[in-house]
Design a protein around this motif. Structure first.
Motif, mmCIF file in Angstrom:
data_model
loop_
_atom_site.group_PDB
_atom_site.id
_atom_site.type_symbol
_atom_site.label_atom_id
_atom_site.label_comp_id
_atom_site.label_asym_id
_atom_site.label_seq_id
_atom_site.Cartn_x
_atom_site.Cartn_y
_atom_site.Cartn_z
ATOM 1 N N PHE A 176 -2.981 18.489 0.043
ATOM 2 C CA PHE A 176 -4.065 17.572 -0.339
ATOM 3 C C PHE A 176 -5.410 17.985 0.262
ATOM 4 O O PHE A 176 -6.188 17.156 0.719
ATOM 5 N N SER A 177 -5.682 19.292 0.238
ATOM 6 C CA SER A 177 -6.938 19.791 0.805
ATOM 7 C C SER A 177 -7.928 20.257 -0.266
ATOM 8 O O SER A 177 -9.064 20.593 0.055
ATOM 9 N N LYS A 178 -7.504 20.277 -1.523
ATOM 10 C CA LYS A 178 -8.403 20.725 -2.585
ATOM 11 C C LYS A 178 -9.453 19.659 -2.882
ATOM 12 O O LYS A 178 -9.308 18.494 -2.507
ATOM 13 N N ARG A 179 -10.492 20.067 -3.591
ATOM 14 C CA ARG A 179 -11.629 19.183 -3.862
ATOM 15 C C ARG A 179 -11.211 17.920 -4.611
ATOM 16 O O ARG A 179 -11.725 16.839 -4.364
ATOM 17 N N GLY A 180 -10.254 18.054 -5.525
ATOM 18 C CA GLY A 180 -9.839 16.910 -6.316
ATOM 19 C C GLY A 180 -8.634 16.183 -5.759
ATOM 20 O O GLY A 180 -7.989 15.411 -6.479
ATOM 21 N N GLU A 181 -8.312 16.405 -4.486
ATOM 22 C CA GLU A 181 -7.132 15.785 -3.883
ATOM 23 C C GLU A 181 -7.510 14.993 -2.631
ATOM 24 O O GLU A 181 -8.454 15.334 -1.932
ATOM 25 N N LYS A 182 -6.750 13.955 -2.369
ATOM 26 C CA LYS A 182 -6.963 13.190 -1.140
ATOM 27 C C LYS A 182 -5.701 12.407 -0.827
ATOM 28 O O LYS A 182 -5.094 11.805 -1.707
ATOM 29 N N LEU A 183 -5.296 12.439 0.429
ATOM 30 C CA LEU A 183 -4.140 11.663 0.876
ATOM 31 C C LEU A 183 -4.543 10.884 2.127
ATOM 32 O O LEU A 183 -5.096 11.447 3.069
ATOM 33 N N VAL A 184 -4.300 9.594 2.106
ATOM 34 C CA VAL A 184 -4.570 8.739 3.258
ATOM 35 C C VAL A 184 -3.269 8.069 3.666
ATOM 36 O O VAL A 184 -2.620 7.414 2.852
ATOM 37 N N VAL A 185 -2.850 8.260 4.913
ATOM 38 C CA VAL A 185 -1.644 7.617 5.431
ATOM 39 C C VAL A 185 -2.039 6.779 6.640
ATOM 40 O O VAL A 185 -2.626 7.292 7.591
ATOM 41 N N MET A 186 -1.755 5.498 6.600
ATOM 42 C CA MET A 186 -2.123 4.606 7.693
ATOM 43 C C MET A 186 -0.925 3.756 8.083
ATOM 44 O O MET A 186 -0.051 3.475 7.262
ATOM 45 N N ASN A 187 -0.899 3.367 9.339
ATOM 46 C CA ASN A 187 0.181 2.526 9.831
ATOM 47 C C ASN A 187 -0.419 1.415 10.672
ATOM 48 O O ASN A 187 -1.316 1.649 11.480
ATOM 49 N N GLY A 188 0.036 0.206 10.459
ATOM 50 C CA GLY A 188 -0.491 -0.917 11.223
ATOM 51 C C GLY A 188 0.402 -2.126 11.044
ATOM 52 O O GLY A 188 1.440 -2.055 10.382
ATOM 53 N N MET A 189 0.004 -3.234 11.618
ATOM 54 C CA MET A 189 0.775 -4.460 11.509
ATOM 55 C C MET A 189 -0.087 -5.523 10.837
ATOM 56 O O MET A 189 -1.211 -5.791 11.270
ATOM 57 N N LEU A 190 0.423 -6.103 9.751
ATOM 58 C CA LEU A 190 -0.322 -7.080 8.971
ATOM 59 C C LEU A 190 0.457 -8.386 8.873
ATOM 60 O O LEU A 190 1.688 -8.382 8.800
ATOM 61 N N SER A 191 -0.263 -9.481 8.803
ATOM 62 C CA SER A 191 0.369 -10.768 8.518
ATOM 63 C C SER A 191 0.718 -10.800 7.034
ATOM 64 O O SER A 191 0.223 -9.984 6.240
ATOM 65 N N ASP A 192 1.549 -11.741 6.635
ATOM 66 C CA ASP A 192 1.897 -11.871 5.223
ATOM 67 C C ASP A 192 0.653 -12.129 4.382
ATOM 68 O O ASP A 192 0.507 -11.593 3.275
ATOM 69 N N THR A 193 -0.270 -12.914 4.907
ATOM 70 C CA THR A 193 -1.502 -13.227 4.184
ATOM 71 C C THR A 193 -2.346 -11.980 3.971
ATOM 72 O O THR A 193 -2.829 -11.713 2.862
ATOM 73 N N SER A 194 -2.506 -11.189 5.028
ATOM 74 C CA SER A 194 -3.295 -9.961 4.914
ATOM 75 C C SER A 194 -2.620 -8.951 3.998
ATOM 76 O O SER A 194 -3.278 -8.235 3.237
ATOM 77 N N ASN A 195 -1.288 -8.900 4.042
ATOM 78 C CA ASN A 195 -0.547 -7.998 3.172
ATOM 79 C C ASN A 195 -0.805 -8.334 1.713
ATOM 80 O O ASN A 195 -1.079 -7.445 0.882
ATOM 81 N N GLN A 196 -0.735 -9.619 1.363
ATOM 82 C CA GLN A 196 -0.954 -10.032 -0.019
ATOM 83 C C GLN A 196 -2.394 -9.762 -0.453
ATOM 84 O O GLN A 196 -2.656 -9.359 -1.589
ATOM 85 N N LEU A 197 -3.344 -9.985 0.462
ATOM 86 C CA LEU A 197 -4.749 -9.718 0.162
ATOM 87 C C LEU A 197 -4.962 -8.234 -0.115
ATOM 88 O O LEU A 197 -5.658 -7.854 -1.066
ATOM 89 N N PHE A 198 -4.342 -7.391 0.706
ATOM 90 C CA PHE A 198 -4.502 -5.952 0.517
ATOM 91 C C PHE A 198 -3.858 -5.499 -0.787
ATOM 92 O O PHE A 198 -4.372 -4.613 -1.477
ATOM 93 N N GLN A 199 -2.724 -6.110 -1.152
ATOM 94 C CA GLN A 199 -2.090 -5.765 -2.423
ATOM 95 C C GLN A 199 -3.004 -6.091 -3.599
ATOM 96 O O GLN A 199 -3.054 -5.341 -4.580
ATOM 97 N N ARG A 200 -3.739 -7.192 -3.503
ATOM 98 C CA ARG A 200 -4.680 -7.527 -4.580
ATOM 99 C C ARG A 200 -5.807 -6.501 -4.656
ATOM 100 O O ARG A 200 -6.270 -6.145 -5.744
ATOM 101 N N LYS A 201 -6.246 -6.018 -3.497
ATOM 102 C CA LYS A 201 -7.280 -4.976 -3.483
ATOM 103 C C LYS A 201 -6.742 -3.684 -4.097
ATOM 104 O O LYS A 201 -7.465 -2.964 -4.793
ATOM 105 N N MET A 202 -5.470 -3.384 -3.832
ATOM 106 C CA MET A 202 -4.845 -2.205 -4.430
ATOM 107 C C MET A 202 -4.789 -2.329 -5.948
ATOM 108 O O MET A 202 -5.054 -1.366 -6.679
ATOM 109 N N ALA A 203 -4.454 -3.531 -6.430
ATOM 110 C CA ALA A 203 -4.391 -3.773 -7.872
ATOM 111 C C ALA A 203 -5.770 -3.594 -8.504
ATOM 112 O O ALA A 203 -5.900 -3.030 -9.599
#
Length: 243
Positions: A174-201
């Motif tokens: 994922f180093s080419k100009r048209g590629e990107k990979l983001v991997v993150m790890n953290g702890m979320l509440s159920d509310t924050s998880n659902q909010l982030f899923q809506r942002k993903m949608a």
């Protein structure tokens, strides 16, 4: 939100039908062309701006809604399990399906893939029978899928991706100009998880909107791009657990 997406998609179709450009819309709204594209991408049009754009085409907002409702009668948002299986069982048909969903013409497909015209038309006729497209005179392709069309969750197409495509997808750094990979790890509440899923949608909808915006460009100016977004209950401890 689904109806907002469909309304914006119909607005863009009507602008194209009336030969109106983003530049003309920008002049009408007294904005830059980039700002107009952003408004469409973010689906952030006020009623006043929507009314102004409709007026540019000598239409009312009610005409826009009527056109959208009329088109929805003839479009599909999801295939049946059996229909998806037909496509997943034939990789050539799958390839043709992906092409037409990205608004390729018969000429585009023949230019980029080693199909004879007869083979290609046979696959297109198959998609016509599945009501994904309408194969029109002169072998023109009319796409019949709705703006919110998607593959079935855990259906044949998604299972095909997991079984045959997923490993190949990650075979890059994922180093080419048209590629990107983001991997993150953290702890979320159920509310924050659902909010982030809506942002993903919403991000997925923006990707789809940009793809549709670019569909009028020549094939040489577009590249196949696959977006994979995931979020799950998982932590690095799983890597170190003993079997």
């Amino acid at each position: 939100m689904a109806q907002t997406t469909e309304l914006i998609e119909m607005l863009k179709k009507l602008l194209k039908r009336h030969n109106k450009t983003y530049a003309e819309v920008a002049a009408c709204l007294e904005l830059s062309e980039a700002s107009v594209k952003r408004l469409f991408s973010e689906q952030n049009l006020s009623l006043q701006r929507l009314d102004s754009i409709c007026a540019l085409m000598d239409l009312e907002i009610s005409d826009l809604v009527r056109e959208m409702s009329s088109e929805q009668i003839h479009t599909i948002s999801e295939l049946s399990q059996a229909q998806e299986k037909e496509i997943a069982d034939d990789l050539n048909l799958m390839m043709i399906t992906v092409c037409v969903l990205n608004r390729w013409t018969l000429k585009d497909i023949l230019k980029h893939y080693r199909f004879t015209e007869a083979q290609c038309i046979r696959y297109l006729a198959h998609l016509d029978r599945l009501h994904i497209i309408e194969l029109q005179p002169g072998n023109r392709i009319k796409l019949l899928t709705a703006p919110n069309f998607k593959w079935r969750e855990n259906g044949p197409i998604m299972n095909l991706f997991r079984a045959k495509i997923e490993s190949e997808y990650f075979r890059t750094n994922f180093s080419k100009r048209g590629e990107k990979l983001v991997v993150m790890n953290g702890m979320l509440s159920d509310t924050s998880n659902q909010l982030f899923q809506r942002k993903m949608a919403q991000l997925a909808k923006e990707f789809d909107a940009m793809s549709k915006d670019d569909s009028s460009l020549p094939i040489g100016e577009r590249k196949g791009s696959t977006l994979l977004i995931g979020l799950r209950d998982w932590d690095y401890e799983r890597l170190f657990k003993q079997k």
